[in-house]
Design a protein around this motif. Structure first.
Motif, PDB file in Angstrom:
ATOM      1  N   ASN A   1     -13.371   2.612  -0.296  1.00  0.00           N
ATOM      2  CA  ASN A   1     -13.372   3.144   1.066  1.00  0.00           C
ATOM      3  C   ASN A   1     -12.660   2.184   2.038  1.00  0.00           C
ATOM      4  O   ASN A   1     -13.170   1.854   3.111  1.00  0.00           O
ATOM      5  N   VAL A   2     -11.472   1.739   1.644  1.00  0.00           N
ATOM      6  CA  VAL A   2     -10.677   0.831   2.467  1.00  0.00           C
ATOM      7  C   VAL A   2      -9.229   1.320   2.473  1.00  0.00           C
ATOM      8  O   VAL A   2      -8.775   1.997   1.541  1.00  0.00           O
ATOM      9  N   SER A   3      -8.516   0.955   3.524  1.00  0.00           N
ATOM     10  CA  SER A   3      -7.079   1.254   3.645  1.00  0.00           C
ATOM     11  C   SER A   3      -6.309  -0.060   3.674  1.00  0.00           C
ATOM     12  O   SER A   3      -6.788  -1.060   4.212  1.00  0.00           O
ATOM     13  N   ARG A   4      -5.119  -0.033   3.127  1.00  0.00           N
ATOM     14  CA  ARG A   4      -4.308  -1.252   3.055  1.00  0.00           C
ATOM     15  C   ARG A   4      -2.833  -0.858   3.109  1.00  0.00           C
ATOM     16  O   ARG A   4      -2.478   0.311   2.894  1.00  0.00           O
ATOM     17  N   GLU A   5      -2.006  -1.835   3.373  1.00  0.00           N
ATOM     18  CA  GLU A   5      -0.560  -1.634   3.363  1.00  0.00           C
ATOM     19  C   GLU A   5       0.013  -2.223   2.085  1.00  0.00           C
ATOM     20  O   GLU A   5      -0.240  -3.396   1.750  1.00  0.00           O
ATOM     21  N   VAL A   6       0.770  -1.427   1.372  1.00  0.00           N
ATOM     22  CA  VAL A   6       1.348  -1.824   0.085  1.00  0.00           C
ATOM     23  C   VAL A   6       2.869  -1.837   0.220  1.00  0.00           C
ATOM     24  O   VAL A   6       3.461  -0.900   0.782  1.00  0.00           O
ATOM     25  N   THR A   7       3.479  -2.887  -0.289  1.00  0.00           N
ATOM     26  CA  THR A   7       4.943  -2.990  -0.305  1.00  0.00           C
ATOM     27  C   THR A   7       5.429  -2.768  -1.732  1.00  0.00           C
ATOM     28  O   THR A   7       5.032  -3.487  -2.657  1.00  0.00           O
ATOM     29  N   ILE A   8       6.265  -1.761  -1.910  1.00  0.00           N
ATOM     30  CA  ILE A   8       6.763  -1.391  -3.231  1.00  0.00           C
ATOM     31  C   ILE A   8       8.293  -1.292  -3.158  1.00  0.00           C
ATOM     32  O   ILE A   8       8.845  -0.892  -2.125  1.00  0.00           O
ATOM     33  N   GLN A   9       8.959  -1.659  -4.240  1.00  0.00           N
ATOM     34  CA  GLN A   9      10.423  -1.613  -4.285  1.00  0.00           C
ATOM     35  C   GLN A   9      10.848  -0.601  -5.344  1.00  0.00           C
ATOM     36  O   GLN A   9      10.807  -0.879  -6.541  1.00  0.00           O
ATOM     37  N   PRO A  10      11.219   0.609  -4.933  1.00  0.00           N
ATOM     38  CA  PRO A  10      11.641   1.623  -5.914  1.00  0.00           C
ATOM     39  C   PRO A  10      12.880   1.161  -6.683  1.00  0.00           C
ATOM     40  O   PRO A  10      13.766   0.475  -6.136  1.00  0.00           O
ATOM     41  N   SER A  11      12.926   1.551  -7.943  1.00  0.00           N
ATOM     42  CA  SER A  11      14.041   1.136  -8.798  1.00  0.00           C
ATOM     43  C   SER A  11      14.223   2.169  -9.902  1.00  0.00           C
ATOM     44  O   SER A  11      13.246   2.764 -10.391  1.00  0.00           O
ATOM     45  N   ARG A  12      15.487   2.383 -10.294  1.00  0.00           N
ATOM     46  CA  ARG A  12      15.809   3.268 -11.413  1.00  0.00           C
ATOM     47  C   ARG A  12      16.004   2.510 -12.718  1.00  0.00           C
ATOM     48  O   ARG A  12      16.117   3.137 -13.785  1.00  0.00           O
ATOM     49  N   SER A  13      16.026   1.204 -12.655  1.00  0.00           N
ATOM     50  CA  SER A  13      16.343   0.396 -13.841  1.00  0.00           C
ATOM     51  C   SER A  13      15.164  -0.461 -14.280  1.00  0.00           C
ATOM     52  O   SER A  13      15.353  -1.540 -14.841  1.00  0.00           O
ATOM     53  N   TRP A  14      13.956  -0.026 -14.029  1.00  0.00           N
ATOM     54  CA  TRP A  14      12.793  -0.828 -14.435  1.00  0.00           C
ATOM     55  C   TRP A  14      12.400  -0.580 -15.885  1.00  0.00           C
ATOM     56  O   TRP A  14      11.572  -1.310 -16.443  1.00  0.00           O
ATOM     57  N   GLY A  15      12.987   0.467 -16.529  1.00  0.00           N
ATOM     58  CA  GLY A  15      12.732   0.715 -17.941  1.00  0.00           C
ATOM     59  C   GLY A  15      11.862   1.911 -18.220  1.00  0.00           C
ATOM     60  O   GLY A  15      11.455   2.105 -19.381  1.00  0.00           O
ATOM     61  N   GLY A  16      11.575   2.719 -17.220  1.00  0.00           N
ATOM     62  CA  GLY A  16      10.742   3.899 -17.435  1.00  0.00           C
ATOM     63  C   GLY A  16      11.210   5.062 -16.585  1.00  0.00           C
ATOM     64  O   GLY A  16      12.318   5.070 -16.043  1.00  0.00           O
ATOM     65  N   ASP A  17      10.378   6.084 -16.507  1.00  0.00           N
ATOM     66  CA  ASP A  17      10.732   7.302 -15.772  1.00  0.00           C
ATOM     67  C   ASP A  17      10.351   7.155 -14.306  1.00  0.00           C
ATOM     68  O   ASP A  17       9.303   6.599 -13.971  1.00  0.00           O
ATOM     69  N   GLY A  18      11.197   7.704 -13.448  1.00  0.00           N
ATOM     70  CA  GLY A  18      10.922   7.730 -12.030  1.00  0.00           C
ATOM     71  C   GLY A  18      11.276   6.427 -11.338  1.00  0.00           C
ATOM     72  O   GLY A  18      11.426   5.372 -11.962  1.00  0.00           O
ATOM     73  N   ALA A  19      11.387   6.514 -10.014  1.00  0.00           N
ATOM     74  CA  ALA A  19      11.714   5.326  -9.230  1.00  0.00           C
ATOM     75  C   ALA A  19      10.485   4.491  -8.923  1.00  0.00           C
ATOM     76  O   ALA A  19      10.604   3.294  -8.658  1.00  0.00           O
ATOM     77  N   LEU A  20       9.295   5.114  -8.980  1.00  0.00           N
ATOM     78  CA  LEU A  20       8.056   4.371  -8.738  1.00  0.00           C
ATOM     79  C   LEU A  20       7.274   4.085 -10.009  1.00  0.00           C
ATOM     80  O   LEU A  20       6.504   3.134 -10.048  1.00  0.00           O
ATOM     81  N   GLY A  21       7.468   4.911 -11.028  1.00  0.00           N
ATOM     82  CA  GLY A  21       6.720   4.704 -12.273  1.00  0.00           C
ATOM     83  C   GLY A  21       5.273   5.149 -12.189  1.00  0.00           C
ATOM     84  O   GLY A  21       4.414   4.569 -12.864  1.00  0.00           O
ATOM     85  N   CYS A  22       5.000   6.178 -11.393  1.00  0.00           N
ATOM     86  CA  CYS A  22       3.631   6.695 -11.286  1.00  0.00           C
ATOM     87  C   CYS A  22       3.693   8.202 -11.077  1.00  0.00           C
ATOM     88  O   CYS A  22       4.679   8.745 -10.577  1.00  0.00           O
ATOM     89  N   THR A  23       2.620   8.878 -11.462  1.00  0.00           N
ATOM     90  CA  THR A  23       2.480  10.319 -11.280  1.00  0.00           C
ATOM     91  C   THR A  23       1.687  10.590 -10.018  1.00  0.00           C
ATOM     92  O   THR A  23       0.626   9.996  -9.814  1.00  0.00           O
ATOM     93  N   LEU A  24       2.198  11.484  -9.168  1.00  0.00           N
ATOM     94  CA  LEU A  24       1.578  11.782  -7.882  1.00  0.00           C
ATOM     95  C   LEU A  24       1.150  13.242  -7.849  1.00  0.00           C
ATOM     96  O   LEU A  24       1.858  14.119  -8.359  1.00  0.00           O
ATOM     97  N   GLY A  25      -0.001  13.492  -7.227  1.00  0.00           N
ATOM     98  CA  GLY A  25      -0.499  14.847  -7.021  1.00  0.00           C
ATOM     99  C   GLY A  25      -0.525  15.179  -5.549  1.00  0.00           C
ATOM    100  O   GLY A  25      -0.835  14.321  -4.701  1.00  0.00           O
TER     101      GLY A  25
END
Length: 338
Positions: free
Chosen positions: A176-200
């Protein structure tokens, strides 16, 4: 698959009125709360009513004037929370000197709270994993880099920040907390997608109520009154008060009070009393024995049962001899001998 389920959920008759209500409803979204004693959460809470009337005018001066009219008293606010999509009512005292609540508000549609992306799966060593996103308990609320409206808004923002750090506002339901996350999207990290996560996204992935709130049992209907302060809500601490003594005298009927007996001392460690005989643990209840005996006599009297003191039904008579033998065998033996 999730898009198909969302479309199916939107066609349900029971969900359509609520969706239409949320889509057409407006309120003052709380942006900042400087009053630490006021349990109102920025971004999640919308003020949709004041003093028993819904807010349908975006003019902030009318809202401020209504609060000032309650200076030195109490103002009643109707709050809609994006956590669980529930409405609660709060009674807030208004200081007489300042006549303010310490809130920064903006008039906005409640449907903005539906722009939430649920993190369902995070692949190992992906940009999402490196940024610290947690599967199933994290929800992406927005970003300071731009407004996110619609299901494709987050994907378009990620494409604009390929190879660059992207800041996201993330809410965690488990803590039950909120935070700020810094993420660097990439196409060359070795997996599918620029973030590497499934979103609903959609009706199946709205913000749930915090885990600290009680969950209704199956079959129970949730009413807004459950979160009313007058009916025992969680915003006003309950004041413990000693129970009033029963009235004495007059025309009042006072029920019998069960007086607890004096607590007996602990039994000796030897286990057996000095007299050598073990006492019964439970005393015989003569009153209940007499009651059952009386009822048994009444039942026998109604059935006209004889009151005989002898034995029960006599046994059957004993026969003198065994069963008679068959005679055809002897006749057969005589014919064979001839």
């Amino acid at each position: 698959m999730f898009n198909a389920l969302n479309r199916f959920m939107s066609r349900l008759d029971g969900d359509a009125p609520q969706r239409q209500h949320d889509r057409d409803s407006f309120g003052f979204q709380v942006l900042r709360n400087t009053n630490l004693e006021l349990p109102i959460e920025p971004w999640f809470d919308y003020i949709v009513g004041i003093n028993g009337r819904p807010i349908d005018n975006p003019d902030p001066s009318l809202f401020a004037q209504e609060v000032q009219n309650c200076a030195g008293g109490t103002v009643t606010l109707g709050l809609w929370s994006a956590k669980g999509q529930r409405i609660r009512e709060m009674h807030i005292p208004v200081p007489a000197d300042t006549a303010t609540l310490g809130l920064s508000l903006q008039f906005a549609p409640i449907s903005l709270a539906a722009n939430v992306w649920h993190v369902l799966d995070v692949q190992a060593n992906s940009p999402a994993d490196i940024a610290g996103l947690l599967p199933y308990s994290d929800y992406i609320l927005g970003s300071p880099e731009g407004a996110l409206n619609g299901e494709s808004a987050l994907g378009e923002l990620v494409e604009d920040f390929i190879g660059r750090p992207l800041r996201l506002y993330v809410y965690n339901n488990e803590y039950n907390v909120s935070r700020e996350v810094t993420i660097q999207p990439s196409r060359s990290w070795g997996g599918d997608g620029a973030l590497g996560c499934t979103l609903g996204y959609g009706a199946l992935h709205r913000l749930p109520a915090p885990l600290s709130e009680p969950v209704n049992a199956p079959g129970e209907t949730m009413f807004d009154g459950d979160f009313n302060e007058k009916s025992g809500g969680g915003y006003t601490p309950a004041q413990a008060s000693s129970p009033a003594p029963p009235p004495t005298g007059g025309d009042f009927l006072v029920p019998a009070q069960i007086v607890s007996p004096t607590p007996a001392s602990a039994p000796p460690r030897g286990g057996t009393p000095r007299g050598g005989k073990k006492k019964d643990r439970h005393a015989t209840n003569n009153f209940m024995d007499d009651y059952f005996k009386e009822e048994t006599e009444k039942s026998l009297a109604l059935d006209n049962a004889p009151k005989s003191k002898g034995t029960g039904v006599p046994p059957p008579p004993k026969s003198a001899g065994g069963p008679p033998k068959a005679e055809h065998k002897e006749g057969a033996a005589d014919e064979g001998g001839a």
